[in-house]
Design an enzyme around this catalytic site. Sequence first.
Site, PDB file in Angstrom:
ATOM      1  CG  ASP A 186       0.045   0.289   2.190  1.00  0.00           C
ATOM      2  OD1 ASP A 186       1.383   0.194   2.700  1.00  0.00           O
ATOM      3  OD2 ASP A 186      -0.853   0.280   3.272  1.00  0.00           O
ATOM      4  CG  ASP A 217      -5.868  -6.044   2.063  1.00  0.00           C
ATOM      5  OD1 ASP A 217      -6.648  -5.202   1.522  1.00  0.00           O
ATOM      6  OD2 ASP A 217      -5.681  -5.103   2.836  1.00  0.00           O
ATOM      7  CB  CYS A 254     -10.491 -27.135   7.514  1.00  0.00           C
ATOM      8  SG  CYS A 254      -9.426 -26.141   7.310  1.00  0.00           S
ATOM      9  CB  CYS A 281      -5.185 -25.440   7.769  1.00  0.00           C
ATOM     10  SG  CYS A 281      -6.088 -25.878   9.805  1.00  0.00           S
ATOM     11  CB  CYS A 315      -8.757 -28.690  10.564  1.00  0.00           C
ATOM     12  SG  CYS A 315      -9.219 -27.717  11.487  1.00  0.00           S
ATOM     13  CG  HIS A 368      -8.352 -22.649  10.825  1.00  0.00           C
ATOM     14  ND1 HIS A 368      -8.956 -23.674  10.405  1.00  0.00           N
ATOM     15  CD2 HIS A 368      -9.815 -22.398  10.968  1.00  0.00           C
ATOM     16  CE1 HIS A 368     -10.441 -23.535  10.700  1.00  0.00           C
ATOM     17  NE2 HIS A 368     -11.373 -22.529  10.877  1.00  0.00           N
TER      18      HIS A 368
HETATM   19 ZN   LIG Z   1      -8.878 -25.945   9.400  1.00  0.00          ZN
END
Ligand SMILES: [Zn+2]
Length: 422
Positions: free
Chosen positions: A94, A277, A315, A317, A320, A364
């Site tokens: 930015d 963003d 999920c 990630c 998870c 996550h």
């Molecule tokens: Zn997750």
Amino acid sequence: MEAMTFDILARSARSSARVGRLTTPHGSLGTPAFMPVGTRGSVKGLLPSLIAATGSQIVLANTYHLLLRPGSDLVSALGGLHRFMGWPGPILTDSGGYQAFSMADANQIDEDGVTFRSEVDGSNVRLTPEIATQVQNRLGADIIMAFDDCPPARDPEGGQDDGEYARRLRLAIERTRRWARRCVDAHERPAEQALFGIVQGGTDLVLREQSARDVCGLDLPGYAIGGVAVGEGPEQIQRVVVHTAALLPEDRPRYLMGVGYEADIVGAVLAGVDMFDCVLPTRNGRNATAFTAAGQIRLRNSRFRDDAGPIEAGCDCHACDPAAHAWATPGGVGGLGGGALSRAYIRHLFMAREMLGPILVSLHNVRYFQRLMLDIARTIREDDWLGLARRWPVVADVVRRRIGSGSDRHQPTGASDRSGQG
Ligand SMILES: [Zn+2]
């Protein structure tokens, strides 16, 4: 040679949403894209390899903070921001304007720029369109932003009346026009860095139109909608975004700065916005608040004390579903065969102030936003918005309100259209 190319790969027939690919000197990214925020050259708590593992293809860094510390000369001397922060992919910086106007106390604004007190050492720091552009040229991001006059949202508590606020907004779009021109003239690396213009105008749609005409007249490689989500509610955000996105050239990427929650993002995608963003995934992650498709959960809550389930079932990630990342963890995390880390364990990490807690929930949350963006791209290709609403209850309201009414189908405006679509 151009610093960036943008190709539109698919369009929704039921809205203005599109799937695209943006190619920069440091690689390409699919749009609609969510950029995690690396304020000081670090997406807080996440190694570059972990940022990449979330599916993030571009990160944002803040010029204001990097200017104050460590300074753009140092970053430049050490090979530029990509090398400095160990992120080889695309970066957007930015201009520093937003922080200089909103965060710095004792700032002094004049026609030439803004002077503010450094939060690092108390010294006076000057930002002008020329300085902001030069700093971004030295940092070396792939996409850089024009220095704009970004007024705060109207503050009725502060005694500001309608007329006063309207005058401030008008001054902001006029300055933003003059300053954007100065940024174009000061830009020394147009073959390597794409300079985006910013549309201001607050919640005044007539001023938004004027500002869009002004900035689009500069024929820049991309355009941003600024001054949104500075205190107004979600309905106002959607009203401004739907109106303003339709004013921007069809064939250039459109970036909605600093937004937002899932429903804000989906609403803006429906209006034809390509880039986003927001600090939410990492900021909330550090506070033990996890995003899920059914809503945010606070993992410090005692009801998770003995909860053996993952943050969010399904999920993929690292927290998870470590098995999805078995390549990085031979034998599985903790030797348990790659099972999910439980809500109970993550709650324990926060209660014990272990640094791994904020890292796991940030990880996550960023992956959660990237999964949402992937599903949005699929939804645009299939034009199945009710399917998206079923999979992501948090966006169901905005989808139901906006799909079917046809209100998001806009014809590209003639002056700015170069693609011949519509
Ligand atoms: Zn997750």
